[in-house]
Design a protein around this motif. Sequence first.
Motif, mmCIF file in Angstrom:
data_model
loop_
_atom_site.group_PDB
_atom_site.id
_atom_site.type_symbol
_atom_site.label_atom_id
_atom_site.label_comp_id
_atom_site.label_asym_id
_atom_site.label_seq_id
_atom_site.Cartn_x
_atom_site.Cartn_y
_atom_site.Cartn_z
ATOM 1 N N GLN A 245 0.838 -1.202 0.000
ATOM 2 C CA GLN A 245 0.000 0.000 0.000
ATOM 3 C C GLN A 245 0.871 1.248 0.000
ATOM 4 N N LEU A 246 0.611 2.119 -0.989
ATOM 5 C CA LEU A 246 1.284 3.410 -1.011
ATOM 6 C C LEU A 246 0.480 4.397 -0.185
ATOM 7 N N THR B 109 3.370 1.735 -12.153
ATOM 8 C CA THR B 109 2.265 2.313 -11.396
ATOM 9 C C THR B 109 1.783 3.554 -12.135
ATOM 10 N N THR B 110 1.012 4.406 -11.491
ATOM 11 C CA THR B 110 0.442 5.567 -12.149
ATOM 12 C C THR B 110 1.216 6.826 -11.772
ATOM 13 N N VAL B 111 1.000 7.878 -12.541
ATOM 14 C CA VAL B 111 1.660 9.153 -12.258
ATOM 15 C C VAL B 111 1.277 9.645 -10.867
ATOM 16 N N LYS B 112 0.033 9.362 -10.469
ATOM 17 C CA LYS B 112 -0.426 9.806 -9.158
ATOM 18 C C LYS B 112 0.434 9.256 -8.036
ATOM 19 N N THR C 28 3.037 11.094 -5.689
ATOM 20 C CA THR C 28 2.685 11.881 -4.497
ATOM 21 C C THR C 28 2.763 11.053 -3.219
ATOM 22 N N ALA C 29 3.022 9.758 -3.345
ATOM 23 C CA ALA C 29 3.140 8.903 -2.160
ATOM 24 C C ALA C 29 4.425 9.218 -1.414
ATOM 25 N N THR C 30 4.377 9.081 -0.093
ATOM 26 C CA THR C 30 5.549 9.353 0.744
ATOM 27 C C THR C 30 6.065 8.130 1.486
ATOM 28 N N SER C 31 5.236 7.091 1.587
ATOM 29 C CA SER C 31 5.664 5.886 2.307
ATOM 30 C C SER C 31 4.952 4.662 1.742
ATOM 31 N N VAL C 32 5.420 3.488 2.148
ATOM 32 C CA VAL C 32 4.832 2.233 1.701
ATOM 33 C C VAL C 32 4.563 1.370 2.922
ATOM 34 N N ARG C 33 3.429 0.663 2.891
ATOM 35 C CA ARG C 33 3.068 -0.233 3.985
ATOM 36 C C ARG C 33 2.993 -1.656 3.451
ATOM 37 N N ILE C 34 3.666 -2.586 4.145
ATOM 38 C CA ILE C 34 3.700 -3.974 3.698
ATOM 39 C C ILE C 34 3.210 -4.892 4.813
#
Length: 237
Positions: free
Chosen positions: A181-182, A206-209, A212-218
Motif C-alpha cells: 500500500q502506497l 504504477t500511475t503518475v499519481k 505523491t506517495a511518501t511511504s509504503v506499507r507492507i
Amino acid sequence: MDSVSNIMWFKRLLATGVMCFASTYAFAAGMLPETTVIILNEADGETSLNVKNTDPQAALLYSRIENIPEDTEQLVVLTPPVARLEANETQLVRFIKQSPQPLKVQRLKRVIFEGINQNPRKPGQAQIGVTFRQNLPLIIHPSGLPKNSEPWKLLKWSISNNHLVVKNDSPYVARLAQNVQLLPINKSIDLRRSYVLAGETISIPTTVKATTATSVRISPATVYGFSVDYYSTSLQQ
C-alpha cells in the motif's frame, strides 16, 4: 496456493459434491507438515521435518522441491520422494544440501507435499479422489551469516519513472504479502510474488499519481511463516 486457500477450496468442492452426487464420496489426503517454513542451515548440511497423514485412510505422500523462476540451481535433494502412510502415521522427510559451493546469500526454493488417497472404489458408488497439496518455502541459510528475524526492514523502496521500486541489498530473503500500500494515497500495488531475493531489485509499473506517495506499507512474514503487524517505511527520493 497456500494452506488456507487449499482448505477453503476443498470445503467448497466438498459442499458441491454433497449437493450434486448423492452416492459420491469425496476424500482429501490431509498431509500436515509440522512447520510452515523449512530452514536448512548450510553449516548443518541437512534438515528434516515430519509430515503426518491426518486422514482416516491410507494415502501416498509425494514430496518434491520446486525451483522458483528466478533461481533454478539445484541446491537441495529430499528423501523419500514417495511414501505410503497409514492413517495418523508420520513420515520423516530429509532435505540435504548437494551444492559443493558455499553460499554467500540466502536462497529460496519451494517444497510441495501432495497426498493421494489410497481407498479402493466401493461397488456401486462413484468416488472423487481429491489431492490435497501443501506448498512451503525452503530457505537455505549460508554458513557464517548471522540470523535476521526481520529482513523486510532492510528493503529500500522508491518511486522512479512511474514505477514502484523495491531493492534488497541484503544477503537475506524477504517474504511479504504480494499487495503493498502506497501512503497516504492508499494506492494498492501488486508485486506479483511474495518474496524479494537477496541482491534483487523489483520494479512495478504504477500511475503518475503514485509520485505523491511518501511511504509504503507492507505485510511481512517472519522466517517461520507467521504474519506480523503491518510495517511502514518512507519512500526514498
